[in-house]
Design an enzyme around this catalytic site. Structure first.
Site, PDB file in Angstrom:
ATOM      1  N   LYS A   1       0.979  -1.181   0.080  1.00 41.23           N
ATOM      2  CA  LYS A   1      -0.354   0.057   0.307  1.00 41.23           C
ATOM      3  C   LYS A   1       0.935   1.150   0.130  1.00 41.23           C
ATOM      4  CE  LYS A   1      -4.119   0.049   2.203  1.00 41.23           C
ATOM      5  NZ  LYS A   1      -4.847  -0.272   3.530  1.00 41.23           N
TER       6      LYS A   1
ATOM      7  N   ARG B   1      -4.111   2.239   8.727  1.00 42.84           N
ATOM      8  CA  ARG B   1      -3.746   1.637   7.925  1.00 42.84           C
ATOM      9  C   ARG B   1      -2.396   0.818   8.271  1.00 42.84           C
ATOM     10  NH1 ARG B   1      -8.299   2.396   4.351  1.00 42.84           N
ATOM     11  NH2 ARG B   1      -8.470   4.630   4.245  1.00 42.84           N
TER      12      ARG B   1
ATOM     13  N   GLY C   1      -8.100  -7.063   5.037  1.00 40.00           N
ATOM     14  CA  GLY C   1      -9.235  -7.212   5.872  1.00 40.00           C
ATOM     15  C   GLY C   1      -8.426  -8.159   7.108  1.00 40.00           C
TER      16      GLY C   1
ATOM     17  N   MET D   1      -5.514  -7.194   9.091  1.00 44.89           N
ATOM     18  CA  MET D   1      -5.261  -6.548   9.473  1.00 44.89           C
ATOM     19  C   MET D   1      -5.841  -5.331  10.120  1.00 44.89           C
ATOM     20  SD  MET D   1      -0.884  -6.651   8.961  1.00 44.89           S
ATOM     21  CE  MET D   1      -1.432  -6.225   7.867  1.00 44.89           C
TER      22      MET D   1
ATOM     23  N   ARG E   1      -4.236  -1.002  -5.523  1.00 45.57           N
ATOM     24  CA  ARG E   1      -2.973  -2.102  -5.482  1.00 45.57           C
ATOM     25  C   ARG E   1      -2.970  -3.555  -6.099  1.00 45.57           C
ATOM     26  NH1 ARG E   1      -6.020  -4.551  -0.120  1.00 45.57           N
ATOM     27  NH2 ARG E   1      -7.940  -5.314  -0.891  1.00 45.57           N
TER      28      ARG E   1
ATOM     29  N   HIS F   1     -16.278  -7.853   2.510  1.00 44.34           N
ATOM     30  CA  HIS F   1     -15.429  -8.892   3.140  1.00 44.34           C
ATOM     31  C   HIS F   1     -15.544  -9.965   2.727  1.00 44.34           C
ATOM     32  CE1 HIS F   1     -13.307 -11.690   6.436  1.00 44.34           C
ATOM     33  NE2 HIS F   1     -12.589 -11.036   6.119  1.00 44.34           N
TER      34      HIS F   1
ATOM     35  N   ARG G   1       3.683 -45.107  -6.325  1.00 45.16           N
ATOM     36  CA  ARG G   1       3.631 -46.468  -5.052  1.00 45.16           C
ATOM     37  C   ARG G   1       3.358 -47.604  -4.740  1.00 45.16           C
ATOM     38  NH1 ARG G   1       2.892 -40.974  -2.944  1.00 45.16           N
ATOM     39  NH2 ARG G   1       4.517 -40.446  -1.777  1.00 45.16           N
TER      40      ARG G   1
ATOM     41  N   ARG H   1       8.261 -47.555  -8.696  1.00 41.46           N
ATOM     42  CA  ARG H   1       9.444 -47.888  -6.973  1.00 41.46           C
ATOM     43  C   ARG H   1       8.524 -49.119  -6.391  1.00 41.46           C
ATOM     44  NH1 ARG H   1       8.206 -43.825  -1.974  1.00 41.46           N
ATOM     45  NH2 ARG H   1       6.723 -45.604  -1.801  1.00 41.46           N
TER      46      ARG H   1
ATOM     47  N   GLU I   1      16.216 -40.225  -0.535  1.00 42.92           N
ATOM     48  CA  GLU I   1      15.640 -39.834   0.774  1.00 42.92           C
ATOM     49  C   GLU I   1      15.996 -39.733   2.367  1.00 42.92           C
ATOM     50  OE1 GLU I   1      11.343 -41.690   0.204  1.00 42.92           O
ATOM     51  OE2 GLU I   1      12.857 -43.365  -0.340  1.00 42.92           O
TER      52      GLU I   1
ATOM     53  N   SER J   1      15.073 -39.410  -7.552  1.00 39.38           N
ATOM     54  CA  SER J   1      14.315 -38.951  -7.670  1.00 39.38           C
ATOM     55  C   SER J   1      14.611 -38.909  -6.111  1.00 39.38           C
ATOM     56  CB  SER J   1      13.522 -39.414  -7.760  1.00 39.38           C
ATOM     57  OG  SER J   1      12.402 -38.825  -7.762  1.00 39.38           O
TER      58      SER J   1
ATOM     59  N   GLY K   1      12.975 -37.825  -2.562  1.00 44.03           N
ATOM     60  CA  GLY K   1      11.692 -38.155  -1.648  1.00 44.03           C
ATOM     61  C   GLY K   1      11.845 -37.348  -1.050  1.00 44.03           C
ATOM     62  N   THR K   2      11.382 -36.125  -0.691  1.00 41.80           N
ATOM     63  CA  THR K   2      11.812 -34.972   0.084  1.00 41.80           C
ATOM     64  C   THR K   2      10.784 -35.260   1.708  1.00 41.80           C
ATOM     65  OG1 THR K   2       9.751 -33.664  -1.318  1.00 41.80           O
ATOM     66  CG2 THR K   2      12.112 -32.973  -1.752  1.00 41.80           C
ATOM     67  N   ASN K   3       9.468 -35.832   1.278  1.00 46.54           N
ATOM     68  CA  ASN K   3       9.398 -36.014   2.621  1.00 46.54           C
ATOM     69  C   ASN K   3       9.989 -36.881   3.401  1.00 46.54           C
ATOM     70  OD1 ASN K   3       6.375 -35.510   1.071  1.00 46.54           O
ATOM     71  ND2 ASN K   3       6.080 -37.477  -0.043  1.00 46.54           N
ATOM     72  N   ASP K   4      10.665 -38.287   3.437  1.00 47.41           N
ATOM     73  CA  ASP K   4      11.285 -38.732   4.086  1.00 47.41           C
ATOM     74  C   ASP K   4      12.639 -37.894   4.448  1.00 47.41           C
ATOM     75  OD1 ASP K   4      10.418 -41.197   4.964  1.00 47.41           O
ATOM     76  OD2 ASP K   4      10.018 -42.246   3.050  1.00 47.41           O
TER      77      ASP K   4
ATOM     78  N   CYS L   1      10.063 -36.840  -6.063  1.00 51.40           N
ATOM     79  CA  CYS L   1       9.035 -36.776  -6.098  1.00 51.40           C
ATOM     80  C   CYS L   1       8.110 -36.997  -4.426  1.00 51.40           C
ATOM     81  CB  CYS L   1       8.938 -38.511  -6.388  1.00 51.40           C
ATOM     82  SG  CYS L   1       9.495 -39.020  -5.336  1.00 51.40           S
TER      83      CYS L   1
ATOM     84  N   TYR M   1      13.019 -32.237 -13.478  1.00 51.36           N
ATOM     85  CA  TYR M   1      11.380 -32.986 -13.238  1.00 51.36           C
ATOM     86  C   TYR M   1      11.210 -32.083 -11.530  1.00 51.36           C
ATOM     87  CZ  TYR M   1      12.328 -37.667 -12.482  1.00 51.36           C
ATOM     88  OH  TYR M   1      12.041 -38.675 -11.701  1.00 51.36           O
TER      89      TYR M   1
END
Ligand code: PEP
Ligand code: MG
Length: 877
Positions: free
Chosen positions: A23, A93, A102, A104, A337, A455, A561, A617, A745, A764, A766-769, A831, A851
């Site tokens: 703003k 503001r 809305g 803040m 904005r 709102h 999987r 896999r 992973e 590949s 395995g960003t979860n593990d 993945c 990828y």
């Protein structure tokens, strides 16, 4: 020189968003453009951050700088702040780097006190206006700064209206408002034990502090997490000379969009209320008039208004959302904005603006938040079924989509019932920012009052939630939990359905259908595909999901999987036989039964992918997910295995693991039982040979070994794969290329990625593990304690949803460098769930992955995020 914390508008420009907030930067830019805006200054986001660093106090040097700049503003306006002649009143503001509508707090009419109100009344010759402004200020200051509930002030106002026998605020006389001010002040004193502050400078510093404080209020925190806004950005505060839309019948306030925010239509869309302050328009207290009526009322002002809107859109080259006020016939813009818009509108605007020559494809690609695409991919009502349901009311089509659920009358109730597994539609008289959590939890939102810029409408559009606003025929009784339309009463057990694209409210539950993607979506995503270099694959375990992903533009499968293929009732039994088998012979017997199932699944998936790359896999089941737990299941399995239930229970106890997520899973299973890898290799290779022969394709299956932490482990399993595969290919006298790669992973795999690369055709991530193991947080349990980390600002986001770039990201980067250093041709993908998260996708692009792979519905999101990453950091030559 000491740091500058306060900037007059003309000292800034649009590029200073990080410091001045969106703003503030735009007010500066508008000042430089010569747009009529009230003068003012911005206290920077750095001042806000310092406030938090200093344990929530504003440093004396910042207070001095604010006072000093206020004196400059006094000089520039020729008015005196708190003065007894020509008093300067200001608005205060919030304004963060990213807009948070809305979330803040705002205070208007600051600088009024018992004396200045008199002066104002005299100078404007409008006592009613002066006292109306003062009562609003006391209420806002009490609410925002002193945390006295607004509804208590509202109750006093309602009582007064009742006593005077009027319905509208505007019907109260100057005398009534004077009396109301006295009542408000008395109430303030009863709540706070002190008088309402009369010193304008004290009011100002308190108000600035309150805006800083509001950066940390619960609804702002929820909004930030939902929109990936880090708490470290802080908010700026804008202090701006007041202009008044409530000065009588030649004054008014409104909100404008340079194009329609719901449909994207190239037509200025604006609403206004005469004799009102801006808050009245947004709060939906009265239903505003369309801007076209202004042309009849004030043709000159209307023309000037249209010119400024066009100037601003041409300048910013994006759809603008503006607030304006007319003070006794003179037009002012209060802010501009880039406007929030529905996904449909965003696509239309982006495509139209390129065609109009207003922007380039690259810039247009950046105009859409990738997460917004979600809303295009979600269901609409079944048109046939819809005909059987009566329309009970119609409101404004505030945010498209279809929603069906039982009625909830408060945000809290919506949240609780949603958490208990119910589908609810939130029905409110009008929503306010405190309702945010309920709005997120609800399938859709219906309000009785308010316009397209209320709102509820603005927030729902931002969230992509279905919303019908201003359905005035509905009467809501929050206490009794009923809604009445045309004499019929609906309660919390009744279903209603909302069509956010038409504004229709239907009785009952209507079935929904999958969305169709076409038109602007196709053109826009075509541009995204032309631009991006990062490929997008999908995680799919069934031919159905794979086909869905292809429709959404997936270029291959990055993860199948295989353990998920065994959850079906008839299969889990055989899977269990395999898991609890105590001899190789028994295990081979179970595997023999699994082989044809796997093979036919793989054939189905290859076919659905129409020759695109498919990564399969090998089995990675945390074993506990597959073991029987019910006594009947155990008995049945024991009978099939020809053992007693006691014996089987013994085996199950032996298999029990204290930490199955770090247990006997992934490649560890194949190390213990190579026959599992043999069977899976056979299924992958035979299926590929058969489909290639049948379809004349040239599928190159990619076999992926999970949970590798040591190169010898990979080598061991890979040898089994290669031996089995080559034997089958030779046996059939066929030709088939295949790849063997690994998931990365485990932190150790990242740190030894150069060694692992010698045995892998691809990695590949395995960003979860990898997240689980880097943080040492259990994937299954972190949800229970992470909320404390958000509350205490230790973490801003769930690291399982948005990649922790500083820590986990460093592991990934290290593995990329080591892996490619050893083998420059190494193919790299990801993945884990992060493959569908826009900010994580940008990170993967930046570190050079080939990828990302994500669930089918997130494929378009990833395609767009990848294109945006390319625009920001080109890697194509
Ligand atoms: C991962 O760990 O990131 C992964 C994709 O595998 P899974 O979620 O199946 O463990
Ligand atoms: Mg994993």
């Amino acid at each position: 020189m000491s740091k500058k914390y306060v900037y007059l508008f003309h000292e800034g420009d649009a590029s200073m968003k990080n410091l001045l907030g969106g703003k503030g930067a735009n007010l500066a830019e508008m000042t430089n453009l010569g747009i009529p805006i009230p003068k003012g200054f911005t206290v920077t986001t750095e001042a806000c951050n310092k406030y938090y660093d200093d344990d929530k106090v504003i440093a004396p040097e910042i207070i001095n700088e604010i006072h000093h700049t206020m004196s400059q503003l006094e000089a520039a306006t020729g008015k005196t702040f708190g003065g007894e002649v020509n008093p300067l009143l200001v608005s205060v503001r919030s304004g963060a780097r990213a807009s948070m509508p809305g979330m803040m707090d705002t205070i208007l009419n600051l600088g009024l006190n018992d004396k200045t109100v008199e002066v104002l009344a005299k100078e404007t010759n409008n006592e009613r206006f002066a006292y109306d402004s003062y009562r609003r200020f006391i209420m806002m200051f009490g609410d925002v700064v002193m945390e006295i509930h607004k509804k208590d002030f509202d109750a006093i106002l309602e009582e007064m209206k009742e006593a005077k026998g009027v319905h509208l605020d505007t019907e109260l006389t100057a005398e009534d408002l004077k009396e109301l001010v006295l009542q408000f002040k008395a109430f303030y004193r009863s709540q706070k034990g002190t008088d309402f502050p009369q010193d304008a400078r004290e009011q100002l510093i308190e108000a600035v502090t309150a805006v800083f404080r509001s950066w940390d209020n619960p609804r702002a925190n929820v909004y930030r997490r939902l929109n990936d806004i880090p708490s470290s950005w802080g908010t700026a505060v804008n202090v701006q000379e007041m202009v008044f839309g409530n000065k009588g019948d030649t004054s008014g306030s409104g909100v404008a969009f340079s194009r329609n925010p719901a449909t994207g239509e190239k037509k200025i869309f604006a609403e206004y209320l005469m004799n009102a302050q801006g808050e009245d328009v947004v709060a939906g207290i009265r239903t505003p008039s369309p801007i076209e009526e202004l042309e009849k009322q004030m043709p000159e002002t209307y023309k000037q208004f249209m010119d400024i809107v066009n100037t601003l859109e041409n300048h910013y080259r994006d759809m603008q959302d503006m607030e304006f006020t007319i003070e006794e016939g003179k037009l002012y813009f209060l802010q501009t904005r880039n406007g929030k818009r529905t996904a449909q509108a965003a696509l239309k605007i982006a495509v139209d603006m390129v065609e109009e020559g207003l922007t380039t494809k690259e810039k247009a690609i950046l105009m859409l938040d990738p997460k917004q695409l979600d809303t295009l991919l979600h269901p609409a009502f079944n048109q046939e079924e819809m005909k059987n349901h009566p329309v009970i009311a119609t409101g404004l089509p505030a945010s498209p989509g279809a929603a069906t659920g039982k009625i909830a009358f408060t945000a809290q109730e919506a949240k609780e019932r949603h958490e208990a597994g119910e589908m609810v539609v939130l029905v409110r008289q009008e929503t306010s920012p405190e309702d945010i959590e309920g709005m997120i939890a609800a399938e859709g939102i219906l309000t009785v009052r308010g316009g397209m810029t209320s709102h509820a409408a603005v927030v729902a559009r931002g969230m992509g939630a279905c919303c019908v606003a201003g359905a005035g025929a509905i009467k809501v009784d929050e206490k009794k939990k009923t809604m009445t339309v045309n004499g019929k009463v609906y309660g919390t057990e009744d279903y209603i359905s909302l069509d956010g694209s038409t504004g229709n409210v239907y009785e009952g539950k209507i079935e929904t259908v999958e969305p169709e993607i076409s038109g602007h979506f196709g053109t826009f995503m075509g541009w995204a595909d032309e631009i991006r270099s990062l490929k997008v694959r999908t995680n799919a375990d069934t031919p159905h999901d794979a086909a869905q992903a292809v429709k959404f533009g997936a270029e291959g499968i990055g993860l199948t999987r295989t353990e998920h293929m065994f959850f079906a009732e008839d299969r889990i039994f055989i899977m269990r036989q395999m898991i609890v088998a105590r001899t190789e012979e028994a295990r081979r017997a179970a595997l023999e039964k699994l082989l044809p199932m796997q093979k036919s699944d793989f054939k189905g998936i290859y076919k659905a992918m129409e020759g695109r790359a498919v990564t399969i896999r090998f089995l990675d089941p945390p074993l506990h997910e597959f073991l029987p737990t019910h006594p009947e299941e155990i008995e049945e399995l024991a009978a099939a295995l020809n053992v007693t239930t006691d014996e089987l229970n013994g085996v199950i106890t032996d298999l029990h693991e204290f930490n199955p997520m770090m247990g006997h899973r992934g490649c560890r299973l194949a190390v213990s039982y190579p026959e599992i890898a043999e069977m899976q290799t056979r299924a992958v290779i035979e299926a590929a040979l058969e489909v290639n022969a049948e379809m004349g394709w040239n599928i190159v299956p990619e076999i992926m070994i999970p949970l590798v932490g040591e190169v010898k482990e990979l080598k061991y399993v890979k040898n089994i794969v290669v031996k089995t595969a080559d034997a089958i290919i030779a046996e059939q006298g066929a030709e088939l290329k295949y790849l063997v790669g690994t998931m990365i992973e485990i932190p150790r795999a990242c740190m030894t990625a150069d060694e692992i690369a010698t045995e892998a055709d691809f990695f590949s991530f395995g960003t979860n593990d990898l997240t689980q193991m880097s943080f040492g947080f259990s994937r299954d349990d972190a949800g229970t304690f992470l909320k404390h980390y958000y509350e205490k600002k230790i973490y801003d986001f769930d690291p399982f949803a948005k990649l922790d770039q500083d820590g986990v990201g460093k592991f990934v980067k290290t593995a990329v460098t080591l892996g490619r250093g050893e083998k420059p041709t190494l193919k790299l993908g990801v993945c884990g769930e992060h493959g569908g998260d826009p900010s994580s996708v940008e990170f993967f692009h930046n570190i050079g992955l080939d990828y990302v792979s994500c669930s089918p519905f997130r494929v378009p999101v990833a395609r767009l995020a990848a294109a945006q990453a390319e625009v920001k950091n080109p890697r194509k030559k």
